[in-house]
Enzyme design. Structure first.
Site, PDB file in Angstrom:
ATOM      1  N   LYS A  82     -11.613  25.399  35.391  1.00  0.00           N
ATOM      2  CA  LYS A  82     -12.664  25.952  34.518  1.00  0.00           C
ATOM      3  C   LYS A  82     -12.328  25.745  33.047  1.00  0.00           C
ATOM      4  CE  LYS A  82     -14.758  29.365  37.526  1.00  0.00           C
ATOM      5  NZ  LYS A  82     -14.900  30.800  37.840  1.00  0.00           N
TER       6      LYS A  82
ATOM      7  N   ASP B 273     -11.226  35.996  45.852  1.00  0.00           N
ATOM      8  CA  ASP B 273     -12.035  35.430  44.764  1.00  0.00           C
ATOM      9  C   ASP B 273     -13.378  36.160  44.665  1.00  0.00           C
ATOM     10  OD1 ASP B 273     -12.428  33.291  42.742  1.00  0.00           O
ATOM     11  OD2 ASP B 273     -14.062  32.694  44.081  1.00  0.00           O
TER      12      ASP B 273
ATOM     13  N   HIS C 221      -5.815  29.299  40.336  1.00  0.00           N
ATOM     14  CA  HIS C 221      -6.867  28.791  41.235  1.00  0.00           C
ATOM     15  C   HIS C 221      -8.085  28.228  40.500  1.00  0.00           C
ATOM     16  CE1 HIS C 221      -9.029  32.581  40.577  1.00  0.00           C
ATOM     17  NE2 HIS C 221     -10.065  32.051  41.193  1.00  0.00           N
ATOM     18  N   ASP C 222      -8.355  28.730  39.290  1.00  0.00           N
ATOM     19  CA  ASP C 222      -9.536  28.258  38.554  1.00  0.00           C
ATOM     20  C   ASP C 222      -9.165  27.489  37.290  1.00  0.00           C
ATOM     21  OD1 ASP C 222     -11.763  28.937  40.079  1.00  0.00           O
ATOM     22  OD2 ASP C 222     -11.988  30.930  39.215  1.00  0.00           O
TER      23      ASP C 222
ATOM     24  N   HIS D 137     -15.381  22.552  38.941  1.00  0.00           N
ATOM     25  CA  HIS D 137     -14.101  23.150  38.526  1.00  0.00           C
ATOM     26  C   HIS D 137     -13.079  23.093  39.659  1.00  0.00           C
ATOM     27  CE1 HIS D 137     -15.364  26.952  40.547  1.00  0.00           C
ATOM     28  NE2 HIS D 137     -14.073  27.190  40.616  1.00  0.00           N
TER      29      HIS D 137
ATOM     30  N   HIS E 172     -10.730  27.694  47.692  1.00  0.00           N
ATOM     31  CA  HIS E 172     -11.164  29.094  47.586  1.00  0.00           C
ATOM     32  C   HIS E 172     -12.673  29.247  47.614  1.00  0.00           C
ATOM     33  CE1 HIS E 172     -11.042  27.921  43.269  1.00  0.00           C
ATOM     34  NE2 HIS E 172     -12.011  28.808  43.103  1.00  0.00           N
ATOM     35  N   HIS E 173     -13.438  28.139  47.499  1.00  0.00           N
ATOM     36  CA  HIS E 173     -14.903  28.246  47.629  1.00  0.00           C
ATOM     37  C   HIS E 173     -15.400  27.698  48.964  1.00  0.00           C
ATOM     38  CE1 HIS E 173     -15.778  29.840  43.673  1.00  0.00           C
ATOM     39  NE2 HIS E 173     -14.980  28.933  43.123  1.00  0.00           N
TER      40      HIS E 173
END
Ligand SMILES: [Fe+2]
Ligand SMILES: [Fe+2]
Length: 365
Positions: A234, A313, A230-231, A259, A284-285
């Site tokens: 980054k 998260d 998911h990240d 990201h 997810h954000h």
């Protein structure tokens, strides 16, 4: 009420005769490591024998002496980074260096020094995982390998293989099914690649959540893999922003938020990525009241997976320790999520809380 534990930063002994060099190292490393400064090898040996740090940095121009011999003996469990000045090479010290020791040349770059210290800490963490039962050792071993492969693929501009990442998540799904996830959430934290640590914890929490609400088979594996990936964006975020110990400035915050878009771009470049994993990576954000990013999606625009990934998260980040904050207790973390009344799906949060508490005796994460 459980009180929050103190932050336990990795401990680094700095053994340099000249004060200006010690000060320079303190400036470069002080926010991310707990440093002990020594201008004398004997004092360092005594302190390291009594309480071994994670890593020691030694100015090798201090030369070979009985004190250095003692230090090497005292530090049998502490890897040493020998730092060589231009005029004095590591010389004889090479013959003393165990295979985990390293050598760097002066002047030091913060990047090389940090990378070397973290590599040594990570080698030790990965070694300590070997002592865990296979059900926990295997998911940690395979996901860190997958994460390193993903990192190399991104660095070289090659597509990320979803199938390979999914394969590494199979033992993770098995561990959750056998209720062996608790030690995974704790043990992974000894690693010092925070993006991996956080991603592995989110993958574990999402797998637990998905399994608990009845997601099965390849769908559960997609949820798990989506958590691990998911990240991934980054990996291209500037490290000074990613690892900044404290609040980001108004200029830095948008770079951090990028990201999410980067994760989407990286995943879309692969040809085997499952749709569920895109949703987890790209949403997810997002928040159900429209206050999230990058798109500000709202209400029914966010499906079950997006809502689950936002919960996992945030919960994963709250219960994890960072250089600027201690790990919050499970109780406090759920309290924070419950106070995000309109941003987080409270019905789904209640489900996750029940699943987590029921499957995690002792309620720590
Ligand atoms: Fe993220
Ligand atoms: Fe995240």
């Amino acid at each position: 009420m459980i009180s929050d534990p103190q932050i336990s930063l990795p401990r680094v002994a700095v053994i340099f005769r000249e004060e200006q060099h010690r000060r320079g190292i303190e400036k470069a490393l002080g926010s991310n490591y707990k440093l002990s400064m020594f201008d004398d090898v004997s004092a360092a040996s005594d302190a390291m024998a009594a309480s071994p740090p994670n890593v020691a940095l030694l100015d090798s121009s201090m030369g070979r002496s009985i004190e250095i011999e003692r230090l090497l003996l005292a530090s049998s469990v502490t890897p040493i980074v020998f730092i060589s000045k231009k005029d004095v090479g590591p010389g004889d010290l090479l013959s003393h260096a165990g295979k985990t020791n390293r050598f760097l040349d002066w002047p030091l770059s913060t990047h090389d020094l940090t990378e070397t210290i973290n590599e040594l800490i990570n080698e030790k963490a990965e070694k300590s995982w070997e002592k865990l039962p296979e059900v926990q050792h295997k998911p940690l071993k395979l996901t860190i390998q997958a994460y390193q492969a993903i990192s190399s693929a991104i660095e070289s501009g090659a597509p990320v293989s979803f199938n390979e990442a999914a394969e590494s998540c199979m033992p993770l799904v098995d561990a959750v099914k056998q209720s062996a996830h608790h030690d995974l959430l704790v043990s992974v934290q000894s690693h010092h690649n925070y993006t991996y640590v956080h991603s592995m914890r989110v993958a574990t929490l999402l797998t637990l959540f998905g399994h608990g609400i009845g997601i099965t088979g390849t769908d559960l594996l997609t949820v798990s893999t989506g958590g691990l990936l998911h990240d991934v964006g980054k990996m291209v975020t500037p490290p000074e922003i990613l690892n900044k110990p404290g609040k980001l400035s108004d200029e830095e915050w948008p770079l951090m938020q990028e990201h999410v878009v980067e994760s989407g771009t990286i995943l879309h470049a692969g040809n085997d990525v499952k749709k569920g994993a895109y949703i987890i990576a790209e949403q997810h954000h997002e928040k159900i009241d429209g206050t999230g990013y990058p798109l500000g999606l709202k209400g029914s625009q966010l499906n079950e997976l997006a809502r689950m990934s936002a919960i996992c998260d945030i919960f994963g980040a709250l219960t994890d320790e960072r250089s600027y904050k201690p790990a919050f207790s499970v109780e406090k973390s759920f309290g924070i999520l419950e106070s995000m009344d309109k941003a987080i799906d409270q019905k789904m949060l209640a489900m996750f809380k029940e699943i987590f508490i029921f499957t995690s005796p002792g309620s720590t994460a």
